[in-house]
Design a protein around this motif. Sequence first.
Motif, PDB file in Angstrom:
ATOM      1  N   GLU A  89       1.643  -9.746   0.392  1.00  0.00           N
ATOM      2  CA  GLU A  89       2.816  -9.180  -0.259  1.00  0.00           C
ATOM      3  C   GLU A  89       3.743 -10.300  -0.703  1.00  0.00           C
ATOM      4  OE1 GLU A  89       4.740  -6.607   2.573  1.00  0.00           O
ATOM      5  OE2 GLU A  89       5.515  -8.260   3.780  1.00  0.00           O
ATOM      6  N   ARG A 213       8.983  -5.521  -4.223  1.00  0.00           N
ATOM      7  CA  ARG A 213       7.846  -5.988  -3.416  1.00  0.00           C
ATOM      8  C   ARG A 213       6.567  -5.797  -4.224  1.00  0.00           C
ATOM      9  NH1 ARG A 213       5.127  -3.819   2.100  1.00  0.00           N
ATOM     10  NH2 ARG A 213       5.899  -1.808   1.361  1.00  0.00           N
ATOM     11  N   PHE A 215       2.259  -6.316  -4.239  1.00  0.00           N
ATOM     12  CA  PHE A 215       1.067  -6.470  -3.411  1.00  0.00           C
ATOM     13  C   PHE A 215       0.075  -7.404  -4.098  1.00  0.00           C
ATOM     14  CE2 PHE A 215       1.232  -2.207  -0.911  1.00  0.00           C
ATOM     15  CZ  PHE A 215       2.024  -2.804   0.040  1.00  0.00           C
TER      16      PHE A 215
END
Length: 328
Positions: A89, A213, A215
């Motif tokens: 992440e 955020r 991934f």
Amino acid sequence: MDTKKEEAVAYLGPKASYTHQAALSEFPESKYIISPQTTIEDIFAAVQSSTASHGVVPFENSSNGSVVFTLDLFADLHGRYPDISVCGEIYLQVHHCLLGHAAKSQGETATSEPAHGISTQPGNPRVKPLHDIKHIKKLYSHPQAWGQCKLFLAAYFKGIERQDVSSTSKAAELVAQNTTGSSAAISSRMAAGMNNLDVLAQGIEDNQGNSTRFFIIRRQQDVVAPDAQNASVEMADYKTLVSFTVEHGEPGALADCLAIFKKHKLNLTSINTRPSGETPWHYVFFIEFRGRKRADGAGGAVNEALQELEKVAKNGRWLGSWSNKLKE
């Protein structure tokens, strides 16, 4: 010195998108081929086909919540991306700018009043425009950006047409191509420089701490699951994402699934849902929690919980375990 780049990293392009900036923070161009993609699904497809070794996708924003396009791809209702797994992440501070062509008149100063009507929404935007914006008749941006700049848009662009595009950097490209100068983009300062656009306003996000955020995804067979070593750090220092469905007509079906995590002292950090595609009002549940899956047979709380979950949930899927990068 050998500087050959062998691994490609797919990201949501064009260049100067926030996803591009996130990708560069983990994958320097000196070591990786950074490959722009048109849509988030294109990133999944590139990783699934091994065209790219890694992909970087937006997952959630601190102000506007989950990116539903990404969740739907993890739900994978049509079985196109069975091997995709999260392996990392990235947190990125997101500071939006209004980009366009400043009016040609000389000696302009920032407008002190909303150019397109007064907002009825409580609260005021944090900033004012740096230039006159009365000539702006259309806005472009990624859908996620609208929700992060509600106060500014309500104050200065009430009733003005908005068009969704694939990324904030694509929005800047489109505005740069508009020779009338009547459009603007919500995008990054980097995109302004790359597209020769003026920054009409900066820091227009509602929350100064606005962050997204992302991934990092890989094919599951390329992810090495940890063994039983370092068990003492498996909880706080790692996260895991799983998805599953339940018998919606069975009372307590979801509660039975969640009780498993409590039993094994696994702290849930988020719960999301998306339509399952099976029947109307039937959902896929996404559960993120602290801890990591180990190699098969290595034991541990997460492995044991996932084994129990298989017995009470339907269509369960482990979607990855990764190092927790959130600074708390």
